[in-house]
Design a protein around this motif. Structure first.
Motif, PDB file in Angstrom:
ATOM      1  N   LEU A   7       0.837  -1.189   0.000  1.00 53.68           N
ATOM      2  CA  LEU A   7       0.000   0.000   0.000  1.00 53.68           C
ATOM      3  C   LEU A   7       0.874   1.240   0.000  1.00 53.68           C
ATOM      4  O   LEU A   7       1.787   1.364   0.815  1.00 53.68           O
TER       5      LEU A   7
ATOM      6  N   CYS B 174       0.809   4.911   1.035  1.00 48.31           N
ATOM      7  CA  CYS B 174      -0.072   5.499   2.035  1.00 48.31           C
ATOM      8  C   CYS B 174       0.549   6.725   2.690  1.00 48.31           C
ATOM      9  O   CYS B 174       1.717   7.054   2.487  1.00 48.31           O
TER      10      CYS B 174
ATOM     11  N   ALA C  12      -4.626   4.985   2.700  1.00 47.42           N
ATOM     12  CA  ALA C  12      -3.959   4.329   1.574  1.00 47.42           C
ATOM     13  C   ALA C  12      -4.587   4.817   0.280  1.00 47.42           C
ATOM     14  O   ALA C  12      -5.803   4.876   0.163  1.00 47.42           O
TER      15      ALA C  12
ATOM     16  N   THR D 128      -2.652   0.715  -4.416  1.00 48.56           N
ATOM     17  CA  THR D 128      -2.207  -0.645  -4.121  1.00 48.56           C
ATOM     18  C   THR D 128      -1.247  -1.090  -5.217  1.00 48.56           C
ATOM     19  O   THR D 128      -1.507  -0.884  -6.400  1.00 48.56           O
TER      20      THR D 128
ATOM     21  N   ALA E  15       0.852  -4.955   2.525  1.00 53.50           N
ATOM     22  CA  ALA E  15      -0.547  -5.311   2.757  1.00 53.50           C
ATOM     23  C   ALA E  15      -0.701  -6.811   2.946  1.00 53.50           C
ATOM     24  O   ALA E  15      -1.718  -7.291   3.431  1.00 53.50           O
TER      25      ALA E  15
ATOM     26  N   LYS F  48     -10.013  -7.474   2.820  1.00 57.02           N
ATOM     27  CA  LYS F  48      -9.624  -6.125   3.248  1.00 57.02           C
ATOM     28  C   LYS F  48     -10.679  -5.545   4.196  1.00 57.02           C
ATOM     29  O   LYS F  48     -11.868  -5.824   4.059  1.00 57.02           O
TER      30      LYS F  48
ATOM     31  N   ARG G 251      -9.997   0.210   4.889  1.00 60.51           N
ATOM     32  CA  ARG G 251      -9.001   0.169   3.809  1.00 60.51           C
ATOM     33  C   ARG G 251      -9.684   0.260   2.450  1.00 60.51           C
ATOM     34  O   ARG G 251      -9.213   0.962   1.559  1.00 60.51           O
TER      35      ARG G 251
ATOM     36  N   SER H 269     -10.654   3.837   1.775  1.00 59.33           N
ATOM     37  CA  SER H 269      -9.534   4.714   1.432  1.00 59.33           C
ATOM     38  C   SER H 269      -9.068   4.475   0.002  1.00 59.33           C
ATOM     39  O   SER H 269      -8.681   5.410  -0.703  1.00 59.33           O
ATOM     40  N   GLU H 270      -9.139   3.217  -0.454  1.00 59.30           N
ATOM     41  CA  GLU H 270      -8.747   2.916  -1.826  1.00 59.30           C
ATOM     42  C   GLU H 270      -9.771   3.420  -2.828  1.00 59.30           C
ATOM     43  O   GLU H 270      -9.420   3.889  -3.925  1.00 59.30           O
TER      44      GLU H 270
END
Length: 229
Positions: free
Chosen positions: A58, A60, A70, A73, A99, A175, A179, A182-183
């Motif tokens: 990640l 971040c 984050a 990826t 991750a 996940k 997370r 945030s992605e």
């Protein structure tokens, strides 16, 4: 673990290693990272370059208050620190954490830079890695500006299914909600609402808090949000 042991234990990595310059193997040390372990920290001096052979990372940022975010990826094979080396900047642009369990070759930044100057083919391959990451980031951020939260959540699930296709068993999203949010670049509350709606409309199941996608549900996602849509 040595390189020979690594190749014996993970035969798929043997071909990957054979495609790397012998000099990179000479100047590198094999290292491993566990899930959640920090690999590099933003604004710290660039000491090492990591050629990641397996695992997921990640990109971040973390505030002084401890808030973690984050925003990208990376999947192996990939590199860490190549951007700073090519840009001639001596500090890390962002923090990177593992991750999942990762195996990487670690070399000093100075020796890696010398290798790039002496091996044009390897320099080209590293430039391609940088370009692919920049393209993926630009493409996802560009799409995010014009997509609804529901669309972004569904597209995230489709990307998950590319990496973990549902077969005879359901594909489980491991996940955490924070997370994923945030992605996807939405709030966790908005993500929860989107997941509930997708569940109610039959695109996924939620069992014990985990998102699960069957083969038929994956097909429904493809029919609605697939590449041709």
């Amino acid at each position: 673990m040595t390189l020979d042991n690594l190749c014996a234990r993970y035969p798929a990595l043997a071909l990957q290693l054979r495609q790397l310059p012998p000099r990179l193997l000479e100047i590198s040390t094999l290292v491993q990272f566990t899930s959640g372990q920090k690999v590099v920290v933003r604004d710290e001096p660039v000491e090492y370059v990591y050629y990641v052979l397996s695992g997921e990372l990640l990109v971040c940022n973390e505030t002084m208050e401890g808030k973690f975010s984050a925003w990208m990826t990376m999947h192996a094979p990939t590199l860490i620190s190549e951007l700073e080396i090519l840009a001639g900047i001596g500090t890390y642009a962002a923090s990177v954490s593992a991750a999942a369990r990762c195996i990487a070759l670690r070399s000093s930044a100075e020796e890696f830079a010398q290798l790039l100057r002496s091996d044009v083919d390897f320099l080209w391959s590293v430039a391609q890695v940088v370009s692919r990451k920049n393209f993926a980031l630009s493409h996802s951020r560009g799409n995010a500006a014009f997509r609804s939260s529901l669309d972004k959540t569904a597209l995230f699930l489709l990307q998950h299914c590319v990496l973990a296709p549902p077969g005879d068993r359901e594909s489980v999203v491991l996940k955490t909600r924070s997370r994923i949010a945030s992605e996807v670049i939405i709030s966790q509350k908005t993500l929860d609402r989107c997941l509930m709606r997708l569940r109610d409309e039959g695109y996924l199941s939620i069992v014990r808090g985990k998102v699960r996608i069957s083969a038929s549900q994956h097909q429904r996602l493809l029919d609605t949000w697939g590449p041709s849509c």
